[in-house]
Design an enzyme around this catalytic site. Structure first.
Site, PDB file in Angstrom:
ATOM      1  N   THR A   1       0.852  -1.190   0.000  1.00  0.00           N
ATOM      2  CA  THR A   1       0.000   0.000   0.000  1.00  0.00           C
ATOM      3  C   THR A   1       0.887   1.240   0.000  1.00  0.00           C
ATOM      4  O   THR A   1       1.942   1.261   0.632  1.00  0.00           O
ATOM      5  CB  THR A   1      -1.009  -0.004   1.171  1.00  0.00           C
TER       6      THR A   1
ATOM      7  N   HIS B   1      -5.002  -0.706   5.141  1.00  0.00           N
ATOM      8  CA  HIS B   1      -4.661   0.720   5.044  1.00  0.00           C
ATOM      9  C   HIS B   1      -5.849   1.460   5.649  1.00  0.00           C
ATOM     10  O   HIS B   1      -6.841   1.719   4.959  1.00  0.00           O
ATOM     11  CB  HIS B   1      -4.461   1.088   3.576  1.00  0.00           C
TER      12      HIS B   1
ATOM     13  N   CYS C   1      -2.730   7.918   7.853  1.00  0.00           N
ATOM     14  CA  CYS C   1      -3.267   6.562   7.831  1.00  0.00           C
ATOM     15  C   CYS C   1      -2.232   5.593   8.415  1.00  0.00           C
ATOM     16  O   CYS C   1      -1.057   5.925   8.514  1.00  0.00           O
ATOM     17  CB  CYS C   1      -3.580   6.146   6.397  1.00  0.00           C
TER      18      CYS C   1
END
Length: 161
Positions: A22, A45, A28
């Protein structure tokens, strides 16, 4: 090696080989879960810490967006593939301070990291490695064959944990 992309507010699981990747982790958090005995891994994620207030509205929500529900759903899929929850380890990255407000930094990243750690602790999943906080973005990749978690940033290059 087969590479599976995990989007923002998403998670994927894989078994035996390949990698889960990711990009664009700012505030995040990338949560890698891995069972070394079965070589089953998952990567999420997440964008926000908690889904409960959104679930209570009755609206359809993306459960992969939130730490609590994403970890729960990822564990369910890993178990279906044969993962043993007593062997699962976690590695996390992200949770940076990316957004400023009039009063300083917004604490979205910090809140995400706190939530992830609490959920993993409640589920008795040990965090084996962590690269969180600071003020820079990251890209992460979980190698499902061996559990290596590569963390890349423009600021600090690549490290494997």
């Amino acid at each position: 090696m087969n590479s599976i992309k995990v989007g923002m507010a998403d998670f994927k699981v894989a078994k035996d080989n390949g990698s889960l990747i990711t990009i664009g982790l700012g505030s995040c958090v990338g949560i890698a879960l891995y069972d070394p005995t079965t070589k089953i891994g998952g990567l999420a994620h997440i964008m926000l810490p908690d889904s409960t207030r959104y679930r209570s509205t009755g609206s359809k929500i993306n459960l992969a967006k939130y730490a609590d529900s994403s970890i729960e759903k990822m564990l369910e899929k890993m178990k279906k593939l044969g993962a043993n929850t007593t062997h699962i380890l976690a590695k996390i990255a992200g949770g940076a301070h990316m957004f400023k407000s009039a009063n300083g930094f917004l604490k979205i990243g910090e809140e995400n990291v706190k939530a992830v750690k609490k959920i993993l602790k409640d589920k008795k999943i040990n965090i084996k490695a962590e690269d969180t906080g600071a003020d820079y973005g990251r890209t992460v990749e979980l190698d499902v064959a061996n559990g290596n978690y590569s963390i890349r940033s423009a600021v600090h290059g690549t490290k494997v944990v």
